[in-house]
Design a protein around this motif. Structure first.
Motif, mmCIF file in Angstrom:
data_model
loop_
_atom_site.group_PDB
_atom_site.id
_atom_site.type_symbol
_atom_site.label_atom_id
_atom_site.label_comp_id
_atom_site.label_asym_id
_atom_site.label_seq_id
_atom_site.Cartn_x
_atom_site.Cartn_y
_atom_site.Cartn_z
ATOM 1 N N UNK A 80 28.803 46.044 13.968
ATOM 2 C CA UNK A 80 27.590 46.619 13.392
ATOM 3 C C UNK A 80 27.906 47.001 11.944
ATOM 4 N N UNK A 81 27.352 46.263 10.960
ATOM 5 C CA UNK A 81 27.706 46.516 9.566
ATOM 6 C C UNK A 81 27.307 47.903 9.057
ATOM 7 N N UNK A 82 26.231 48.476 9.581
ATOM 8 C CA UNK A 82 25.830 49.820 9.140
ATOM 9 C C UNK A 82 26.847 50.859 9.592
ATOM 10 N N UNK A 83 27.272 50.756 10.833
ATOM 11 C CA UNK A 83 28.317 51.653 11.319
ATOM 12 C C UNK A 83 29.628 51.358 10.593
ATOM 13 N N UNK A 84 29.876 50.079 10.336
ATOM 14 C CA UNK A 84 31.093 49.679 9.638
ATOM 15 C C UNK A 84 31.190 50.285 8.253
ATOM 16 N N UNK A 85 30.075 50.354 7.551
ATOM 17 C CA UNK A 85 30.061 50.979 6.215
ATOM 18 C C UNK A 85 30.455 52.446 6.334
ATOM 19 N N UNK A 86 29.892 53.135 7.315
ATOM 20 C CA UNK A 86 30.217 54.542 7.539
ATOM 21 C C UNK A 86 31.706 54.703 7.870
ATOM 22 N N UNK A 87 32.213 53.893 8.794
ATOM 23 C CA UNK A 87 33.624 53.978 9.185
ATOM 24 C C UNK A 87 34.537 53.630 8.020
ATOM 25 N N UNK A 88 34.146 52.625 7.228
ATOM 26 C CA UNK A 88 34.955 52.245 6.065
ATOM 27 C C UNK A 88 35.079 53.424 5.098
ATOM 28 N N UNK A 89 33.956 54.059 4.812
ATOM 29 C CA UNK A 89 33.977 55.194 3.885
ATOM 30 C C UNK A 89 34.811 56.349 4.434
ATOM 31 N N UNK A 90 34.717 56.567 5.726
ATOM 32 C CA UNK A 90 35.431 57.689 6.361
ATOM 33 C C UNK A 90 36.917 57.385 6.567
ATOM 34 N N UNK A 91 37.232 56.200 7.029
ATOM 35 C CA UNK A 91 38.599 55.872 7.439
ATOM 36 C C UNK A 91 39.426 55.143 6.374
ATOM 37 N N UNK A 92 38.799 54.307 5.572
ATOM 38 C CA UNK A 92 39.545 53.414 4.681
ATOM 39 C C UNK A 92 39.577 53.879 3.226
ATOM 40 N N UNK A 93 38.449 54.411 2.783
ATOM 41 C CA UNK A 93 38.332 54.762 1.365
ATOM 42 C C UNK A 93 39.252 55.906 0.946
ATOM 43 N N UNK A 94 39.727 56.658 1.911
ATOM 44 C CA UNK A 94 40.651 57.748 1.607
ATOM 45 C C UNK A 94 41.859 57.202 0.836
ATOM 46 N N UNK A 95 42.392 56.079 1.304
ATOM 47 C CA UNK A 95 43.558 55.462 0.646
ATOM 48 C C UNK A 95 43.172 54.350 -0.316
ATOM 49 N N UNK A 96 42.014 53.727 -0.082
ATOM 50 C CA UNK A 96 41.640 52.541 -0.857
ATOM 51 C C UNK A 96 40.559 52.817 -1.891
ATOM 52 N N UNK A 97 40.781 53.838 -2.697
ATOM 53 C CA UNK A 97 39.914 54.107 -3.847
ATOM 54 C C UNK A 97 40.727 53.806 -5.099
ATOM 55 N N UNK A 98 40.110 53.905 -6.256
ATOM 56 C CA UNK A 98 40.781 53.550 -7.507
ATOM 57 C C UNK A 98 42.091 54.315 -7.701
ATOM 58 N N UNK A 99 42.124 55.571 -7.308
ATOM 59 C CA UNK A 99 43.347 56.362 -7.479
ATOM 60 C C UNK A 99 44.058 56.641 -6.157
ATOM 61 N N UNK A 100 43.688 55.932 -5.096
ATOM 62 C CA UNK A 100 44.282 56.132 -3.779
ATOM 63 C C UNK A 100 45.636 55.465 -3.641
ATOM 64 N N UNK A 101 46.387 55.889 -2.651
ATOM 65 C CA UNK A 101 47.735 55.376 -2.418
ATOM 66 C C UNK A 101 47.751 53.878 -2.090
ATOM 67 N N UNK A 102 46.696 53.384 -1.451
ATOM 68 C CA UNK A 102 46.626 51.975 -1.072
ATOM 69 C C UNK A 102 46.011 51.083 -2.124
ATOM 70 N N UNK A 103 45.596 51.658 -3.247
ATOM 71 C CA UNK A 103 44.939 50.874 -4.283
ATOM 72 C C UNK A 103 43.497 50.577 -3.924
ATOM 73 N N UNK A 104 42.713 50.298 -4.933
ATOM 74 C CA UNK A 104 41.283 50.058 -4.715
ATOM 75 C C UNK A 104 41.065 48.793 -3.894
ATOM 76 N N UNK A 105 40.242 48.921 -2.876
ATOM 77 C CA UNK A 105 39.895 47.802 -2.017
ATOM 78 C C UNK A 105 38.433 47.957 -1.637
ATOM 79 N N UNK A 106 37.646 46.958 -1.945
ATOM 80 C CA UNK A 106 36.220 46.970 -1.635
ATOM 81 C C UNK A 106 35.897 45.700 -0.853
ATOM 82 N N UNK A 107 34.705 45.592 -0.299
ATOM 83 C CA UNK A 107 34.345 44.349 0.395
ATOM 84 C C UNK A 107 34.513 43.119 -0.497
#
Length: 108
Positions: A28-55
């Motif tokens: 479900x892409x709508x739920x996926x967007x929510x989960x991505x923001x909650x679970x993935x973006x913590x590390x995968x933002x411009x200044x995050x430890x995992x580096x920026x990662x977007x769709x």
């Protein structure tokens, strides 16, 4: 001329079928967007430890391969905390908004 059209049509149909065969099933892409923001973006933002990662960081097939094979090799424990449905939802969101999709997105 008719043969060329037929061969072209067949080639397009085969490519579309092959691309569809790799598409995510059950997410479900709508739920996926929510989960991505909650679970993935913590590390995968411009200044995050995992580096920026977007769709748009990967193509649709690259996202499918990531979820089917790679499973977050650098930090596999990240996937351990997510159930299969959440992973499918995140995969669907990323796939639907990948660089080569009809609706590329950054997940702002």
């Amino acid at each position: 001329m008719m043969k060329t059209f037929t061969k072209t049509t067949l080639a397009v149909a085969l490519v579309a079928f092959a691309a569809g065969a790799m598409a995510v099933d059950g997410g479900n892409p709508k739920k996926g967007r929510h989960h991505y923001k909650k679970e993935c973006k913590v590390c995968h933002s411009a200044d995050g430890a995992g580096g920026e990662l977007t769709p748009m960081s990967k193509t649709m097939s690259q996202w499918d391969r990531f979820f089917q094979r790679d499973k977050h090799k650098k930090a596999p424990e990240v996937f351990e905390g997510l159930n299969q449905q959440k992973l499918l939802d995140i995969n669907q969101f990323l796939y639907d908004h990948a660089a080569d999709s009809d609706q590329p997105a950054t997940c702002g």
